[in-house]
Motif scaffolding. Structure first.
Motif, PDB file in Angstrom:
ATOM      1  N   PHE A   1     -23.152  41.837  23.841  1.00 19.62           N
ATOM      2  CA  PHE A   1     -21.628  41.902  23.342  1.00 19.62           C
ATOM      3  C   PHE A   1     -20.784  42.968  24.066  1.00 19.62           C
ATOM      4  CE2 PHE A   1     -22.785  39.375  19.721  1.00 19.62           C
ATOM      5  CZ  PHE A   1     -23.847  40.012  19.221  1.00 19.62           C
ATOM      6  N   GLN A   2     -19.475  42.470  24.241  1.00 18.94           N
ATOM      7  CA  GLN A   2     -18.615  43.129  25.039  1.00 18.94           C
ATOM      8  C   GLN A   2     -17.522  43.315  24.207  1.00 18.94           C
ATOM      9  OE1 GLN A   2     -15.499  41.143  27.424  1.00 18.94           O
ATOM     10  NE2 GLN A   2     -16.168  41.907  29.070  1.00 18.94           N
ATOM     11  N   GLN A   3     -16.896  44.952  24.254  1.00 19.61           N
ATOM     12  CA  GLN A   3     -15.746  45.099  23.264  1.00 19.61           C
ATOM     13  C   GLN A   3     -15.046  46.095  24.006  1.00 19.61           C
ATOM     14  OE1 GLN A   3     -16.603  47.960  19.655  1.00 19.61           O
ATOM     15  NE2 GLN A   3     -15.203  46.627  18.617  1.00 19.61           N
ATOM     16  N   LYS A   4     -13.817  45.533  23.741  1.00 19.44           N
ATOM     17  CA  LYS A   4     -12.599  46.499  24.601  1.00 19.44           C
ATOM     18  C   LYS A   4     -11.884  47.235  23.457  1.00 19.44           C
ATOM     19  CE  LYS A   4     -12.129  42.980  28.473  1.00 19.44           C
ATOM     20  NZ  LYS A   4     -11.207  42.028  28.973  1.00 19.44           N
TER      21      LYS A   4
ATOM     22  N   ALA B   1     -12.130  43.247  18.731  1.00 16.73           N
ATOM     23  CA  ALA B   1     -13.318  42.810  18.087  1.00 16.73           C
ATOM     24  C   ALA B   1     -14.399  42.530  19.291  1.00 16.73           C
ATOM     25  CB  ALA B   1     -13.141  41.448  17.332  1.00 16.73           C
ATOM     26  N   PRO B   2     -15.749  42.731  19.154  1.00 16.31           N
ATOM     27  CA  PRO B   2     -16.727  42.393  19.995  1.00 16.31           C
ATOM     28  C   PRO B   2     -16.332  40.820  20.398  1.00 16.31           C
ATOM     29  CG  PRO B   2     -17.371  43.626  18.251  1.00 16.31           C
ATOM     30  CD  PRO B   2     -16.176  43.306  17.663  1.00 16.31           C
ATOM     31  N   LYS B   3     -17.037  40.709  21.645  1.00 16.31           N
ATOM     32  CA  LYS B   3     -17.185  39.256  22.022  1.00 16.31           C
ATOM     33  C   LYS B   3     -18.664  39.151  22.601  1.00 16.31           C
ATOM     34  CE  LYS B   3     -15.582  36.648  25.934  1.00 16.31           C
ATOM     35  NZ  LYS B   3     -14.605  36.824  27.304  1.00 16.31           N
ATOM     36  N   SER B   4     -18.960  37.881  22.085  1.00 13.97           N
ATOM     37  CA  SER B   4     -20.270  37.472  22.411  1.00 13.97           C
ATOM     38  C   SER B   4     -20.506  36.901  24.073  1.00 13.97           C
ATOM     39  CB  SER B   4     -20.792  36.160  21.673  1.00 13.97           C
ATOM     40  OG  SER B   4     -22.155  35.954  21.767  1.00 13.97           O
ATOM     41  N   LEU B   5     -21.457  37.538  24.819  1.00 17.65           N
ATOM     42  CA  LEU B   5     -21.596  37.044  25.977  1.00 17.65           C
ATOM     43  C   LEU B   5     -22.741  36.242  26.258  1.00 17.65           C
ATOM     44  CD1 LEU B   5     -21.068  40.651  27.773  1.00 17.65           C
ATOM     45  CD2 LEU B   5     -19.451  38.895  27.558  1.00 17.65           C
ATOM     46  N   ILE B   6     -24.003  36.873  25.838  1.00 14.32           N
ATOM     47  CA  ILE B   6     -25.353  36.338  25.765  1.00 14.32           C
ATOM     48  C   ILE B   6     -26.088  36.419  24.672  1.00 14.32           C
ATOM     49  CG2 ILE B   6     -27.531  36.902  26.833  1.00 14.32           C
ATOM     50  CD1 ILE B   6     -25.741  36.538  29.120  1.00 14.32           C
ATOM     51  N   TYR B   7     -26.909  35.223  24.620  1.00 12.61           N
ATOM     52  CA  TYR B   7     -27.918  35.240  23.229  1.00 12.61           C
ATOM     53  C   TYR B   7     -29.097  34.763  23.898  1.00 12.61           C
ATOM     54  CZ  TYR B   7     -26.699  30.199  23.618  1.00 12.61           C
ATOM     55  OH  TYR B   7     -26.367  28.919  24.064  1.00 12.61           O
TER      56      TYR B   7
ATOM     57  N   ALA C   1     -31.455  36.285  24.949  1.00 14.21           N
ATOM     58  CA  ALA C   1     -31.813  37.197  26.081  1.00 14.21           C
ATOM     59  C   ALA C   1     -31.177  36.711  27.422  1.00 14.21           C
ATOM     60  CB  ALA C   1     -33.240  37.208  26.376  1.00 14.21           C
ATOM     61  N   SER C   2     -31.053  35.492  27.491  1.00 12.80           N
ATOM     62  CA  SER C   2     -30.483  34.927  29.039  1.00 12.80           C
ATOM     63  C   SER C   2     -29.632  33.569  28.834  1.00 12.80           C
ATOM     64  CB  SER C   2     -31.727  34.645  30.013  1.00 12.80           C
ATOM     65  OG  SER C   2     -32.428  33.646  29.068  1.00 12.80           O
ATOM     66  N   SER C   3     -29.271  33.463  27.763  1.00 13.42           N
ATOM     67  CA  SER C   3     -28.355  32.242  27.473  1.00 13.42           C
ATOM     68  C   SER C   3     -26.978  32.505  27.553  1.00 13.42           C
ATOM     69  CB  SER C   3     -28.770  31.362  26.446  1.00 13.42           C
ATOM     70  OG  SER C   3     -29.993  30.739  26.207  1.00 13.42           O
ATOM     71  N   LEU C   4     -26.282  32.005  28.537  1.00 12.28           N
ATOM     72  CA  LEU C   4     -24.634  32.472  28.430  1.00 12.28           C
ATOM     73  C   LEU C   4     -23.801  31.724  27.336  1.00 12.28           C
ATOM     74  CD1 LEU C   4     -22.938  34.249  30.648  1.00 12.28           C
ATOM     75  CD2 LEU C   4     -22.601  32.155  31.570  1.00 12.28           C
ATOM     76  N   LYS C   5     -23.094  32.513  26.723  1.00 15.72           N
ATOM     77  CA  LYS C   5     -22.224  31.819  25.549  1.00 15.72           C
ATOM     78  C   LYS C   5     -21.126  30.994  26.142  1.00 15.72           C
ATOM     79  CE  LYS C   5     -20.420  32.196  21.234  1.00 15.72           C
ATOM     80  NZ  LYS C   5     -19.483  30.922  21.583  1.00 15.72           N
TER      81      LYS C   5
ATOM     82  N   TRP D   1     -22.993  33.934  19.003  1.00 17.82           N
ATOM     83  CA  TRP D   1     -22.069  34.793  18.012  1.00 17.82           C
ATOM     84  C   TRP D   1     -20.840  34.264  18.158  1.00 17.82           C
ATOM     85  CZ3 TRP D   1     -27.311  35.740  18.518  1.00 17.82           C
ATOM     86  CH2 TRP D   1     -27.685  36.649  17.712  1.00 17.82           C
ATOM     87  N   GLU D   2     -20.155  34.324  16.854  1.00 19.27           N
ATOM     88  CA  GLU D   2     -18.670  34.362  17.018  1.00 19.27           C
ATOM     89  C   GLU D   2     -18.158  35.418  15.921  1.00 19.27           C
ATOM     90  OE1 GLU D   2     -18.476  30.888  19.042  1.00 19.27           O
ATOM     91  OE2 GLU D   2     -16.951  32.333  18.726  1.00 19.27           O
ATOM     92  N   TRP D   3     -16.966  35.884  16.279  1.00 24.38           N
ATOM     93  CA  TRP D   3     -16.519  37.259  15.669  1.00 24.38           C
ATOM     94  C   TRP D   3     -15.293  36.995  15.215  1.00 24.38           C
ATOM     95  CZ3 TRP D   3     -19.273  42.023  15.459  1.00 24.38           C
ATOM     96  CH2 TRP D   3     -20.458  42.368  16.338  1.00 24.38           C
TER      97      TRP D   3
END
Lengths: 107, 119
Positions: free
Chosen positions: A36-39, A43-49, A51-55, B107-109
């Motif tokens: 996850f990436q959070q600024k 709120a956090p944002k999903s990047l990868i699930y 292990a290697s699948s791009l959201k 995931w969704e947040w």
């Protein structure tokens, strides 16, 4: 409980740099790992699930790899919008646990 | 686009109770595994708990710090996830996020709701 250890805790990098963040699980978790990436203030944002699948909708400059206990998140060419804190999380068992986070800052 | 909207946060005294809600839309909520994650001020992310879909048993799991005090439930007819928080402690002060969890789509947040436990 499975402990997730990220390294480094923080890093300074320049625009255009290739950045790699490591996440290590205290025991094997197959590929049940998310990134996850959070600024700040967001709120956090999903990047990868898995292990290697791009959201869906996430730029292809982000990639994930690994299986078992050792995982990496790579940003191929760092852009200003990528300066943020990144977290890994396992979901192979309960309780789910997060890494402590890696703050990516501008050099 | 998936939407998750949390509500119900606020200021509560130690020992008090609060119920958070998460309204879900634009996906099949009844099939989703749902979680609550919190973030104390200036700290990292902490998993709170999780509920499976009813078709997979609807079972719940909790993190040790909240087990016995917090209860996660869902109302699939209202597309809403809940977090009932009892016996609140000052260390429960955090932004609470609801999330989906999927090994097949990620995931969704939600945007989060702030809970402050203070006298």
């Amino acid at each position: 409980d499975i402990q997730m250890t990220q390294s480094p805790s923080s890093l300074s990098a320049s625009v255009g740099d290739r950045v790699t963040i490591t996440c290590r699980a205290s025991q094997g978790i197959s590929n049940y790992l998310a990134w996850f990436q959070q600024k700040p203030g967001k709120a956090p944002k999903s990047l990868i699930y898995a292990a290697s699948s791009l959201k869906s909708g996430v730029p292809s400059k982000f990639s994930g790899s690994g299986s078992g206990t050792d995982f990496t998140l790579t940003i191929s060419s760092l852009q200003p919008e990528d300066f943020a804190t990144y977290y890994c999380q396992h979901y192979s068992s309960y309780p789910r646990t997060f890494g402590q986070g890696t703050k990516v800052e501008i050099k | 686009e998936v939407q998750l909207v949390e509500s119900g946060g606020g200021l509560v005294k130690p020992g008090g109770s609060l119920r958070l809600s998460c309204a879900a839309s634009r996906f099949t909520f009844s099939s989703a595994w749902m979680s609550w994650v919190r973030q104390a001020p200036g700290k990292g992310l902490e998993w709170v708990g999780h509920i499976k879909s009813k078709s997979e048993g609807g079972t719940t799991e909790y993190a040790a710090p909240v087990k016995g005090r917090f209860t996660i439930s869902r109302d699939d007819s209202k597309n809403t996830l809940y977090l009932q928080m009892n016996s609140l402690k000052t260390e429960d002060t955090a932004v609470y996020y609801c999330t989906t969890e999927s090994h097949y789509s990620g995931w969704e947040w939600g945007q989060g709701t702030l809970v402050t436990v203070s006298s």
